[in-house]
Write an enzyme that holds these catalytic residues in place. Structure first.
Site, PDB file in Angstrom:
ATOM      1  N   SER A  85      42.507  55.869  27.324  1.00  0.00           N
ATOM      2  CA  SER A  85      42.961  54.487  27.200  1.00  0.00           C
ATOM      3  C   SER A  85      44.473  54.392  27.055  1.00  0.00           C
ATOM      4  O   SER A  85      45.001  53.332  26.747  1.00  0.00           O
ATOM      5  CB  SER A  85      42.282  53.832  26.006  1.00  0.00           C
ATOM      6  OG  SER A  85      42.407  54.694  24.909  1.00  0.00           O
ATOM      7  N   THR A 187      44.834  51.760  22.160  1.00  0.00           N
ATOM      8  CA  THR A 187      46.281  51.719  22.328  1.00  0.00           C
ATOM      9  C   THR A 187      46.907  52.534  21.221  1.00  0.00           C
ATOM     10  O   THR A 187      46.446  52.468  20.083  1.00  0.00           O
ATOM     11  CB  THR A 187      46.752  50.261  22.190  1.00  0.00           C
ATOM     12  OG1 THR A 187      46.254  49.541  23.291  1.00  0.00           O
ATOM     13  CG2 THR A 187      48.254  50.156  22.125  1.00  0.00           C
ATOM     14  N   THR A 205      49.740  51.792  26.329  1.00  0.00           N
ATOM     15  CA  THR A 205      48.302  51.655  26.595  1.00  0.00           C
ATOM     16  C   THR A 205      48.010  51.561  28.085  1.00  0.00           C
ATOM     17  O   THR A 205      48.902  51.215  28.874  1.00  0.00           O
ATOM     18  CB  THR A 205      47.781  50.363  25.927  1.00  0.00           C
ATOM     19  OG1 THR A 205      46.360  50.322  25.998  1.00  0.00           O
ATOM     20  CG2 THR A 205      48.329  49.116  26.583  1.00  0.00           C
ATOM     21  N   ARG A 215      46.531  42.042  35.058  1.00  0.00           N
ATOM     22  CA  ARG A 215      46.399  41.585  33.668  1.00  0.00           C
ATOM     23  C   ARG A 215      47.336  42.381  32.753  1.00  0.00           C
ATOM     24  O   ARG A 215      47.422  43.594  32.816  1.00  0.00           O
ATOM     25  CB  ARG A 215      44.960  41.766  33.199  1.00  0.00           C
ATOM     26  CG  ARG A 215      44.699  41.324  31.759  1.00  0.00           C
ATOM     27  CD  ARG A 215      44.776  42.472  30.787  1.00  0.00           C
ATOM     28  NE  ARG A 215      44.392  42.093  29.421  1.00  0.00           N
ATOM     29  CZ  ARG A 215      44.557  42.881  28.365  1.00  0.00           C
ATOM     30  NH1 ARG A 215      45.096  44.074  28.506  1.00  0.00           N
ATOM     31  NH2 ARG A 215      44.179  42.483  27.168  1.00  0.00           N
ATOM     32  N   THR A 238      46.663  46.653  17.823  1.00  0.00           N
ATOM     33  CA  THR A 238      45.720  47.189  18.799  1.00  0.00           C
ATOM     34  C   THR A 238      44.518  46.259  18.853  1.00  0.00           C
ATOM     35  O   THR A 238      44.294  45.479  17.932  1.00  0.00           O
ATOM     36  CB  THR A 238      45.307  48.631  18.418  1.00  0.00           C
ATOM     37  OG1 THR A 238      44.405  49.129  19.403  1.00  0.00           O
ATOM     38  CG2 THR A 238      44.632  48.695  17.066  1.00  0.00           C
ATOM     39  N   GLY A 239      43.766  46.357  19.940  1.00  0.00           N
ATOM     40  CA  GLY A 239      42.601  45.491  20.074  1.00  0.00           C
ATOM     41  C   GLY A 239      42.772  44.502  21.209  1.00  0.00           C
ATOM     42  O   GLY A 239      43.546  44.742  22.131  1.00  0.00           O
TER      43      GLY A 239
HETATM   44  C1  SD4 Z   1      45.409  45.353  25.367  1.00  0.00           C
HETATM   45  N1  SD4 Z   1      45.848  45.711  23.037  1.00  0.00           N
HETATM   46  O1  SD4 Z   1      45.729  45.692  26.487  1.00  0.00           O
HETATM   47  C2  SD4 Z   1      45.520  46.373  24.275  1.00  0.00           C
HETATM   48  C3  SD4 Z   1      44.247  47.137  24.224  1.00  0.00           C
HETATM   49  C4  SD4 Z   1      44.124  47.980  23.025  1.00  0.00           C
HETATM   50  O2  SD4 Z   1      43.384  49.688  21.919  1.00  0.00           O
HETATM   51  O3  SD4 Z   1      44.694  47.809  22.016  1.00  0.00           O
HETATM   52  N2  SD4 Z   1      43.407  48.970  23.062  1.00  0.00           N
HETATM   53  O4  SD4 Z   1      44.953  44.254  25.094  1.00  0.00           O
END
Ligand code: SD4
Length: 331
Positions: A85, A187, A205, A215, A238-239
């Site tokens: 990721s 991330t 990320t 995106r 993150t998220g």
């Molecule tokens: C995103 N925040 O592209 C990132 C994804 C992520 O751990 O945090 N993954 O939205």
């Protein structure tokens, strides 16, 4: 330091006189509570933060700059083909293209960012080159790639077998349904305070797996995925990036620390804010994960997330390098 008695007296005074000069408060209420912080210190998101912190610590322990530490740190998962990721080996978008997002910020508020960058293994170093070698702060897509190549970065295939296999499997249903904590949430965000008391941060990320082509999430957006104010502190996220962008999450965490909140309390309030906005839109919280980590100028740190499963790695000289489970909202 303000004693309890003085505090009580001040409170009574404040109650009796509604308007007090700002200066009076400025003297009695420090902007940042001085806790048991330490420096140097580095923290980063998720379990691969342990290895990343190790690389950052090599810089920090020798009196190096936080900026160099965070770049060196996040390059570890970026270059690791097993990490699916971030960087090399990352999961592709729905068209099978690996597109990377990254940003970096230093103690002078210098910033650099790349988004939707393809074929380059270390987007964080391209982001740093944007910061140091261009008049701009953000390059995207083809322009970011052209710039990277002009700086001597090598073009290479980032889509490795495992990720390609998963993508082909995904194509059978083609449903974009990110699962909290599992496939998408890795991330790496890293923030550090160096021995000279300066802060920097980096975030990188491959974004949400099987996203639409083009995106961009929060991770390359200064203020959303990362923010550093050398007078106050630093935060990274993150998220689900869409939710973090909606609240300018990392900037919010730093501003809450400016108001005197501890790093953890600041992260918690930012998560609370996101929860409110998710509920306002009548979306379900249970499929969403958001995690913030934060560090203040005194070297105190903390984290908070939406649901269980988020952890972060911290390295300082007192306690070494360890993985900590974050406290969370959905109990
Ligand atoms: C995103 N925040 O592209 C990132 C994804 C992520 O751990 O945090 N993954 O939205």
């Amino acid at each position: 330091m303000t004693s309890r008695r003085t505090f009580v007296r001040f409170s009574a005074l404040a109650a009796a006189i509604t308007i007090l000069p700002d200066k009076l408060f400025a003297k009695t209420v420090p902007a940042i509570p001085l806790g048991k912080g330490t420096k140097p210190i580095v923290l980063s998101t998720w379990r691969f933060g342990i290895e990343a912190n190790q690389a950052a610590w090599e810089v920090l322990k020798n009196g190096g700059r936080a900026l160099d530490a965070v770049e060196a740190g996040v390059r570890v998962p970026e270059g690791d083909p097993k990490e699916r990721s971030v960087g090399y080996g990352g999961r592709p978008d729905r068209d099978g293209r690996v597109t990377l997002d990254a940003c970096i910020m230093d103690e002078f508020a210098n910033i650099g960012s790349v988004a939707c960058l393809e074929y380059i293994k270390h987007p964080i170093s391209v982001a740093r080159a944007v910061m140091e070698k261009t008049p701009h702060v953000m390059l995207v897509g083809d322009g970011a790639l052209q710039f990277a190549l002009s700086q001597g970065f090598q073009k290479e295939n980032l889509l490795l077998e495992e990720s390609e296999k998963e993508w082909k499997e995904w194509l059978k249903t083609s449903k974009y349904q990110p699962i909290a904590n599992i496939e998408n949430h890795d991330t790496i965000g890293m923030i550090a305070l160096d021995a000279n008391g300066n802060l920097s941060g980096a975030c990188t990320t491959s974004g949400m797996a099987f996203k639409m082509h083009g995106r961009v999430g929060d991770s390359p957006i200064i203020g959303a995925g990362l923010y550093v104010d050398n007078e106050i502190g630093a935060a990274t996220a993150t998220g689900h990036g869409e939710e973090v962008i909606r609240t300018a999450g990392s900037h919010l965490v730093v501003e809450l620390m400016r108001q005197g909140k501890s790093p953890k309390a600041a992260c918690k309030e930012a998560v609370d804010r996101i929860v409110k906005l998710v509920e306002r839109r009548e979306k379900s919280l249970k499929d969403i994960q958001i995690g913030f980590i934060a560090l203040n100028k005194a070297g105190e740190y903390g984290a908070y997330c939406l649901q269980s499963g988020f952890n972060y790695a911290v390295y300082d000289q007192n306690e070494g390098n360890r993985l900590i489970d974050s406290d969370y909202f959905l109990k």
